[in-house]
Design an enzyme around this catalytic site. Structure first.
Site, PDB file in Angstrom:
ATOM      1  N   GLU A  50      64.565  93.423  54.260  1.00  0.00           N
ATOM      2  CA  GLU A  50      63.860  94.642  54.669  1.00  0.00           C
ATOM      3  C   GLU A  50      62.351  94.448  54.829  1.00  0.00           C
ATOM      4  O   GLU A  50      61.612  95.421  54.948  1.00  0.00           O
ATOM      5  CB  GLU A  50      64.100  95.801  53.674  1.00  0.00           C
ATOM      6  N   THR A  55      62.296  91.930  62.862  1.00  0.00           N
ATOM      7  CA  THR A  55      61.556  92.666  63.895  1.00  0.00           C
ATOM      8  C   THR A  55      60.451  91.794  64.474  1.00  0.00           C
ATOM      9  O   THR A  55      60.219  91.782  65.687  1.00  0.00           O
ATOM     10  CB  THR A  55      60.956  93.961  63.313  1.00  0.00           C
ATOM     11  N   ARG A 190      68.142  98.443  63.409  1.00  0.00           N
ATOM     12  CA  ARG A 190      68.259  97.723  62.121  1.00  0.00           C
ATOM     13  C   ARG A 190      69.620  97.067  62.016  1.00  0.00           C
ATOM     14  O   ARG A 190      70.647  97.733  61.953  1.00  0.00           O
ATOM     15  CB  ARG A 190      68.054  98.705  60.961  1.00  0.00           C
ATOM     16  N   ASP A 213      64.342  82.139  61.692  1.00  0.00           N
ATOM     17  CA  ASP A 213      64.463  83.346  60.865  1.00  0.00           C
ATOM     18  C   ASP A 213      65.770  83.253  60.098  1.00  0.00           C
ATOM     19  O   ASP A 213      66.812  82.886  60.653  1.00  0.00           O
ATOM     20  CB  ASP A 213      64.461  84.599  61.760  1.00  0.00           C
ATOM     21  N   GLN A 217      68.185  88.680  52.142  1.00  0.00           N
ATOM     22  CA  GLN A 217      68.879  89.125  50.935  1.00  0.00           C
ATOM     23  C   GLN A 217      69.173  87.932  50.022  1.00  0.00           C
ATOM     24  O   GLN A 217      69.282  86.795  50.480  1.00  0.00           O
ATOM     25  CB  GLN A 217      70.187  89.838  51.308  1.00  0.00           C
TER      26      GLN A 217
END
Length: 378
Positions: A50, A55, A190, A213, A217
């Site tokens: 998050e 993004t 998302r 990337d 988590q």
């Protein structure tokens, strides 16, 4: 007028030798710079879940490649619809929780109760429906309901996606039969990163970079290790606005504390002893909105923070405090004499195209200077 380089000017053997050496260095720089431009420099994008890494990754495609083609954007429709239905489900579940302490404030209007029950059931399905105009009208009624807005104001307690407001304010557009997600819609969509994704890009006429990337988590981090070798720089993302939120996978752990601990762990890796670190303090737009409502000191890491002003000045002061805390973590893990381990901090908002482009141009300049310095050119 005479020229300083005229025939009568006397040049000493030493000056002549210096000029020859300078020209050789210039030629070498031009040769190696040209060669380096075609060899991708490896950037590793790390951070907790998050934090906005994905993004940032998508912005690279928009800014330095050809963006998302029509087919790719159409594939995001189901993701966006899922974001909408699931966000409303989270808000409706939040109403039930919050109503235990204030039933009047967190109870839907009588005219919306049946709609709330219907959409709570829809949002809990494993297979979500298309966002029809009928659903859009019902979602709009709920979104505008005072109880839902009150729950939204406490969204940080609910693991509510940051895309909720953006999509709920565009429901009619999203529900059109011929709807094709825009580049901006894709940026806000998302979807949790699983595994490793990579892309190659070149900011302007600069060097070629390969950006990796990986999922942020905890259960994804075991996949990071084999990427750690041969890294030009680590880009570490930390979400500024999440100082009052807990992890989705562990609601006992503050997200900012998790970012600190993860940053500390990455810095300790022996293969990064001389690797440059670029810290992206992300989601500044949300941080700017939140800091006036939620004190920074609610985060245990920031328990000693004391506001000194109001308005823009307080936003700036709070940001500088957070930056200072991350700098302390970096310096704690870096020997004072280690000049090769460059550290730069950038204030970012991943969905802001202009700001991300400016940031990556600055990143490119910093890395170019560093590589020239390591090569002994400057």
């Amino acid at each position: 007028m005479g020229s300083v380089c005229g025939k009568d000017q006397q040049v000493s053997p030493r000056e002549l030798e210096e000029r020859v050496q300078a020209e050789r260095i210039d030629q070498r720089i031009r040769r190696e710079t040209k060669a380096d431009k075609d060899v991708p420099k490896k950037l590793l994008l790390l951070g907790a879940g998050e934090s906005g890494k994905s993004t940032i990754f998508k912005q690279i495609k928009v800014l330095f490649q050809e963006g998302f083609a029509d087919g790719e954007r159409i594939n995001y429709k189901t993701v966006i619809y899922a974001n909408v239905f699931q966000s409303m489900k989270i808000l409706l579940d939040g109403l039930q929780e919050f109503a235990q302490s204030d039933q009047e404030k967190y109870t839907l209007k009588a005219s919306n109760k049946a709609i709330g029950e219907e959409l709570a059931e829809v949002g809990g399905r494993s297979e979500l429906p298309l966002l029809t105009q009928d659903y859009a009208k019902k979602l709009e009624l709920l979104w505008k309901d005072p109880a839902v807005q009150a729950a939204y104001a406490r969204g940080s307690e609910l693991q509510l996606p940051t895309c909720t407001e953006y999509f709920c304010n565009n429901l009619q557009r999203l529900s059109q039969i011929d709807y094709v997600p825009s580049q901006e819609d894709v940026l806000f969509a998302r979807v949790r990163t699983s595994g490793i994704v990579e892309t190659t890009f070149r900011p302007g006429r600069s060097d070629l970079y390969k950006l990796y990337d990986v999922g942020g988590q905890r259960n994804e981090r075991k996949k990071w290790i084999h990427l750690f070798e041969g890294v030009t720089a680590v880009i570490f993302c930390a979400a500024l606005s999440e100082y009052d939120q807990t992890l989705s996978e562990d609601e006992n752990t503050n997200r900012m504390v998790e970012a600190r601990d993860l940053f500390d762990w990455v810095l300790k890796q022996s293969c990064f002893k001389e690797t440059s670190f670029l810290l992206f303090l992300n989601k500044f737009d949300l941080f700017e909105q939140k800091i006036h409502k939620v004190p920074l000191s609610v985060c245990e890491w920031f328990s000693d923070y004391k506001p000194v002003s109001t308005g823009r000045a307080e936003v700036s002061h709070a940001y500088q405090y957070v930056e200072k805390k991350f700098r302390e973590v970096f310096h704690k893990n870096t020997n004072a004499g280690n000049v090769r381990r460059v550290f730069q901090v950038y204030r970012t908002t991943a969905v802001d195209k202009t700001l991300v482009e400016k940031t990556f141009n600055l990143v490119d300049e910093a890395l170019t200077r560093e590589l020239l310095s390591r090569g002994g050119f400057i």
